[in-house]
Design an enzyme around this catalytic site. Structure first.
Site, PDB file in Angstrom:
ATOM      1  N   HIS A  73      29.694  21.880  53.809  1.00 28.29           N
ATOM      2  CA  HIS A  73      29.441  21.006  52.654  1.00 28.29           C
ATOM      3  C   HIS A  73      28.482  19.907  53.110  1.00 28.29           C
ATOM      4  O   HIS A  73      28.903  18.938  53.733  1.00 28.29           O
ATOM      5  CB  HIS A  73      30.774  20.419  52.173  1.00 28.29           C
ATOM      6  CG  HIS A  73      30.688  19.704  50.863  1.00 28.29           C
ATOM      7  ND1 HIS A  73      31.797  19.382  50.132  1.00 28.29           N
ATOM      8  CD2 HIS A  73      29.638  19.248  50.141  1.00 28.29           C
ATOM      9  CE1 HIS A  73      31.434  18.760  49.013  1.00 28.29           C
ATOM     10  NE2 HIS A  73      30.121  18.664  49.015  1.00 28.29           N
ATOM     11  N   ASP A  74      27.190  20.090  52.818  1.00 23.03           N
ATOM     12  CA  ASP A  74      26.181  19.121  53.273  1.00 23.03           C
ATOM     13  C   ASP A  74      24.944  19.328  52.403  1.00 23.03           C
ATOM     14  O   ASP A  74      25.000  20.070  51.418  1.00 23.03           O
ATOM     15  CB  ASP A  74      25.888  19.370  54.771  1.00 23.03           C
ATOM     16  CG  ASP A  74      25.428  18.095  55.483  1.00 23.03           C
ATOM     17  OD1 ASP A  74      24.619  17.345  54.893  1.00 23.03           O
ATOM     18  OD2 ASP A  74      25.856  17.863  56.624  1.00 23.03           O
ATOM     19  N   THR A 130      44.134  25.102  48.413  1.00 25.80           N
ATOM     20  CA  THR A 130      45.475  25.420  47.908  1.00 25.80           C
ATOM     21  C   THR A 130      46.495  24.316  48.256  1.00 25.80           C
ATOM     22  O   THR A 130      47.631  24.367  47.814  1.00 25.80           O
ATOM     23  CB  THR A 130      45.962  26.775  48.466  1.00 25.80           C
ATOM     24  OG1 THR A 130      45.661  26.844  49.844  1.00 25.80           O
ATOM     25  CG2 THR A 130      45.311  27.935  47.747  1.00 25.80           C
TER      26      THR A 130
END
Ligand code: C5P
Length: 244
Positions: A73-74, A130
């Site tokens: 995530h970047d 989750t």
């Protein structure tokens, strides 16, 4: 582009064991203990932070398949470059966060497809962890329920070229209804009906994961914390086979 490794998607639900341990030596002990019972392993942040690419090379060297769960995530350029490096390692599945947005997912998918790595790596997008429920995501500014948020993120990721999704079993059948059979669905949060959920808040049994259309079931603690890990893995595979 290399196209080997396609069989993973075609041959029905499979078990992946999460090597959530601190060192390469601990990981190799688990692999030895499970023997032929398991051939697909997830290397996550804990193990990769300690051991780096070496553990992936060792697992591949002993004939095992690898799911590298780095949840990238970047910015798009950084993620694309990280994806290219992971593809070179010969991992079969690689995760990123769908929350990274359209451009990031597209850049990752392109890097994957343009790679000349030893096998065709599939990029799968994490929708909502989750371990999170409605209250948790509300606290970080997401007003809609987990289920709606996960479905929207999943649809976006697949539209942007992701090969599949990581999602809760509770969302899997809805993804199948909306997206059809082609996306890979990887489902963690699996517990035998007698098992302890731990920090997972959205759990399901192996049989219900199979029935919901899951391609790969990721199981950590129910196997690693069991007094007889190989037997626990066998039991889960039997439950999966009976539900097919
Ligand atoms: O021990 P347990 O079976 O709960 O482990 C589940 C594994 O799946 C962990 O390695 C966790 O990082 C991973 N995972 C998850 N939820 C996601 C994505 C990955 O639990 N959405």
């Amino acid at each position: 582009m290399n196209t080997t490794g396609l069989s993973a998607v075609a041959c029905g639900p499979e078990l992946i064991v999460a090597l959530d341990v601190a060192h390469t030596t601990d990981a190799l002990k688990v692999v030895e203990l499970l023997g032929d019972e398991v051939d697909f392993y997830k290397v996550g942040l804990e193990l990769f932070s300690a051991s780096g690419p070496e553990v992936v090379t060792l697992l591949r060297g002993s004939g095992k398949r690898v799911f590298l769960d780095l949840k990238l995530h970047d910015i798009p350029r950084t993620v694309a470059r990280a994806v290219a490096s992971c593809c070179d390692l010969g991992v079969e599945l690689l995760t990123l966060h769908a929350g990274g947005g359209r451009d990031m997912i597209k850049a990752a998918a392109e890097a994957c497809r343009g790679s000349s790595g030893p096998i065709r790596t599939r990029v799968v997008a994490v929708t909502v962890l989750t371990s999170l429920n409605d209250n948790d995501i509300a606290e970080v500014g997401v007003a809609r329920p987990v289920r709606d948020h996960a479905l929207a993120l999943g649809e976006l990721a697949v539209a942007c070229g992701a090969d599949g999704l990581v999602c809760s079993v509770l969302e899997a059948s809805q993804f199948r209804d909306r997206l059809g059979m082609s996306p890979i669905l990887v489902t963690p949060g699996i517990r035998l009906s007698s098992g302890d959920a731990g920090d997972q808040k959205r759990v399901a049994t192996p049989a219900s994961a199979v029935r919901a259309g899951s391609s790969f079931l990721v199981v950590g603690r129910p196997i690693l914390d069991s007094p007889a890990p190989a037997e626990a893995a066998r039991k889960i595979r039997e439950e999966m086979a009976a539900a097919r």
